[in-house]
Motif scaffolding. Sequence first.
Motif, PDB file in Angstrom:
ATOM      1  N   ARG A 101      30.174  39.670  26.492  1.00  0.00           N
ATOM      2  CA  ARG A 101      29.036  40.073  26.117  1.00  0.00           C
ATOM      3  C   ARG A 101      30.317  40.909  25.000  1.00  0.00           C
ATOM      4  O   ARG A 101      30.172  41.510  23.987  1.00  0.00           O
ATOM      5  CB  ARG A 101      28.404  40.863  27.177  1.00  0.00           C
ATOM      6  N   SER A 102      31.025  41.434  26.133  1.00  0.00           N
ATOM      7  CA  SER A 102      31.753  42.252  24.977  1.00  0.00           C
ATOM      8  C   SER A 102      32.767  41.300  24.049  1.00  0.00           C
ATOM      9  O   SER A 102      32.693  42.639  23.041  1.00  0.00           O
ATOM     10  CB  SER A 102      33.057  42.621  25.637  1.00  0.00           C
ATOM     11  N   ARG A 127      30.028  40.592  31.529  1.00  0.00           N
ATOM     12  CA  ARG A 127      30.218  41.978  30.702  1.00  0.00           C
ATOM     13  C   ARG A 127      31.379  41.506  29.910  1.00  0.00           C
ATOM     14  O   ARG A 127      31.240  41.931  28.929  1.00  0.00           O
ATOM     15  CB  ARG A 127      30.737  43.229  31.451  1.00  0.00           C
ATOM     16  N   PHE A 136      37.342  44.836  34.223  1.00  0.00           N
ATOM     17  CA  PHE A 136      35.478  44.673  34.522  1.00  0.00           C
ATOM     18  C   PHE A 136      35.560  44.311  35.870  1.00  0.00           C
ATOM     19  O   PHE A 136      35.574  43.246  36.488  1.00  0.00           O
ATOM     20  CB  PHE A 136      35.163  43.810  33.616  1.00  0.00           C
TER      21      PHE A 136
END
Length: 387
Positions: free
Chosen positions: A162-163, A159, A139
């Motif tokens: 969210r993963s 991100r 990331f």
Amino acid sequence: MSVRRGIISVLVLVLACGASWMAASRLESPDQVAARALAPEPVPVTAALRHGFVHPPVTMQVTAELDRTWSVGSPTEGVVTAVGVAPGDELLAGQVPLRVNGRPVFALPGPFALYRDMRVGDEGDDVAALQSALGAAGFGVGRDREGVFGNGTLQALTRLYRSAGHALPMAEELGTRGGAPGDDRASDGSAGAEAPVPVREVPFLPRAEVLMVDELPAVVQSVGAVGLTVSTEDDLLRLGSGPTALVAELPVGSSGGLGVGASGAFTAADDGPGAAQVIAIDPAPEAGIVRVRLHTPDAVTVGASYVLTFDNPAAEPSARLLAPVSAVVDRGGRSYLYVRSRGGFEEIEVVVQEAVGGLAAIKVVGGVVEPLEGTMVRVGDDGVGPQ
């Protein structure tokens, strides 16, 4: 009557002969008496020579461990509510090994634990460490300068969360009053009333949700169980890395002649034959143990135990001719064996290379052909020479 007298005469003669024989058998000459008083000839005690290793076999139990293991402390206090890894699993950068109080705890590579919550605008070494960790997890932080928490770092964290199926937490932050600096008017423009300070929610990274690990990937050795109450003084994980080794901890004095380089045999994890070689022996006298470390190229399971047998524990270069120590006679600064031959025993000169626990490794000298395995030698010789 004559027949009867004849029978009686025969019986008398037989009895007389028997009595004479019995009397003669009880009579001994002086030489016979003296011979019977002598002790019988001693029978020599013998033992067989053999080829082998002078140090006796050693058997030990070993455990498969990774080359390096370490514990990782909890970054927060609370209750473990979910576990996402098991012993033997590989832990990767950005993975969530467990949740505490229902919130994810991310594993990220870094040299030190985070010491504050972070948000946009923060600067420092901890921000730089976070940015590097996010990049290692896949990331990237875009164009953010190193050590400066900007929009790129925020997007990378978004991100990451969210993963794992979570949203980045939000925190309340005080805003600024409206109006020009020094203007105390209310928002409706009236004088004398202090303007209210607005409150807004901004995303941030709680330090309690990041587990900084100094090496990733790593193999999970153990992990806190669901329901476990933890504090920042407790360990959440035990991790390992590097090649797998076999390790034994033995009481001092119980390792026999075990030496570095010795090879042992065991049954591997795939039920096939396995081999391991001693690569280090580290005494720990204060703990009363000797720690033995071995390398194996064969299949083993981390955490499992195996039984190793060493036929040559001292890693002797080759098998040697072995004789009982009691069969070696020292005379005039030299050593001899008495080997059985047709006429009794033959003396041969030998050199004792090493002696351990009643066995001597010997080498024949003087150009004499080495006796074959199984050759009998006299034991407990008093040095009187061949007989």
